[in-house]
Scaffold this motif. Structure first.
Motif, mmCIF file in Angstrom:
data_model
loop_
_atom_site.group_PDB
_atom_site.id
_atom_site.type_symbol
_atom_site.label_atom_id
_atom_site.label_comp_id
_atom_site.label_asym_id
_atom_site.label_seq_id
_atom_site.Cartn_x
_atom_site.Cartn_y
_atom_site.Cartn_z
ATOM 1 N N LYS A 1 0.830 -1.204 0.000
ATOM 2 C CA LYS A 1 0.000 0.000 0.000
ATOM 3 C C LYS A 1 0.862 1.252 0.000
ATOM 4 N N TYR A 2 0.269 2.343 -0.452
ATOM 5 C CA TYR A 2 0.956 3.640 -0.533
ATOM 6 C C TYR A 2 2.353 3.473 -1.150
ATOM 7 N N HIS B 1 -7.909 8.597 -2.362
ATOM 8 C CA HIS B 1 -7.510 7.592 -1.379
ATOM 9 C C HIS B 1 -7.229 6.248 -2.071
ATOM 10 N N LYS C 1 -3.510 4.749 -2.035
ATOM 11 C CA LYS C 1 -3.279 3.546 -1.234
ATOM 12 C C LYS C 1 -3.036 2.311 -2.096
ATOM 13 N N HIS C 2 -3.866 2.127 -3.116
ATOM 14 C CA HIS C 2 -3.822 0.876 -3.889
ATOM 15 C C HIS C 2 -3.272 1.066 -5.306
#
Ligand code: 5GP
Ligand code: 5GP
Length: 222
Positions: free
Chosen positions: A60-61, A100, A104-105
């Motif tokens: 993630k991120y 987001h 994140k993804h």
């Protein structure tokens, strides 16, 4: 020619039943309708497309230097408003949610998909699955009745060809309800069977005979 390898094994493509975001609070609706487009259609909405490892963990991120940039997806915003609305409160235009999801993804899919292709690929996957019709063919409708997890899984498997993971969450009466549908997608964007060793935390009770509610969108709760 060097092909860049994906640094993950597969994606979860995750769809949400919108009412399950709305009926969590006995005193008020726990969702807000988007500022553009009003109340979303009575249909499953996109949550995201999430890179994953076979062992169940996920990156993630992955690239803070490449934040969400609405200019790169300008041509897709209309479709995102329709199929990937944000139901969080206060009412908003979805940018925060998409940002987001990308940060994140999406950034972890970057060796495969750039920002535009990430959103386009996710929308295209949504176009390939008509969950409501699949369920309706098996007599399963969002009418406030309950159905077994197994019946839901089987109906989707029959129509789409792969078995999804069903995720549940309690509604404001503390009864289990249909919350999300997880599909596994390979790195060339095709639906594939999920690795059976990966039992995603589903919260649907201990067996597939568990009954779960499929709530009406909007009218069960006021
Ligand atoms: P929840 O706790 O609601 O299952 O998940 C919260 C967040 O964690 C999700 O929105 C998603 O960002 C991330 N997440 C949860 N489970 C998974 C998973 O199996 N794979 C990936 N890639 N992300 C997940
Ligand atoms: P996740 O980390 O679970 O992939 O992303 C969920 C995050 O996006 C949460 O912080 C949630 O508050 C926010 N969010 C905004 N709008 C929505 C929505 O419509 N559905 C979901 N599941 N999360 C949303």
């Amino acid at each position: 020619i060097m092909l860049q390898c994906a640094s993950f094994d597969f994606y979860y493509f995750v769809l949400t039943w919108p009412e399950s975001l709305c009926n969590l609070d006995p005193n008020k609706r726990s969702c807000c309708y988007p500022t553009k487009g009003g109340k979303p259609a009575t249909d499953f909405i996109i949550h995201g497309l999430w890179p994953n490892f076979n062992n169940g963990s996920f990156p993630k991120y992955c690239d803070p230097k490449n934040p969400y940039d609405k200019n790169q997806v300008a041509d897709l915003i209309g479709s995102m408003e329709k199929y990937w609305p944000s139901m969080s409160c206060p009412s908003n235009d979805g940018s925060k949610f998409w940002s987001h999801e990308w940060n994140k993804h999406g950034t972890c899919s970057k060796s495969v998909l750039n920002q535009h292709n990430y959103f386009l690929t996710t929308l295209n996957l949504r176009m390939k699955v008509d969950i409501l019709s699949a369920l309706k063919s098996a007599g399963i409708e969002p009418n406030g009745e309950s159905y077994t997890v197994k019946a839901v899984e089987n109906a989707i498997t029959r129509a789409i060809g792969v078995t999804p993971k069903i995720k549940c969450r309690p509604d404001n009466w503390q009864q289990l309800q249909l919350y999300e549908i997880y599909f596994c997608v390979n790195t060339t964007n095709h639906f594939v069977p999920c690795n059976p060793s990966l039992d995603h935390q589903a919260n649907c009770g201990s067996d597939t005979d568990q009954n779960i509610y499929f709530h009406k969108f909007d009218s069960d709760f006021s």
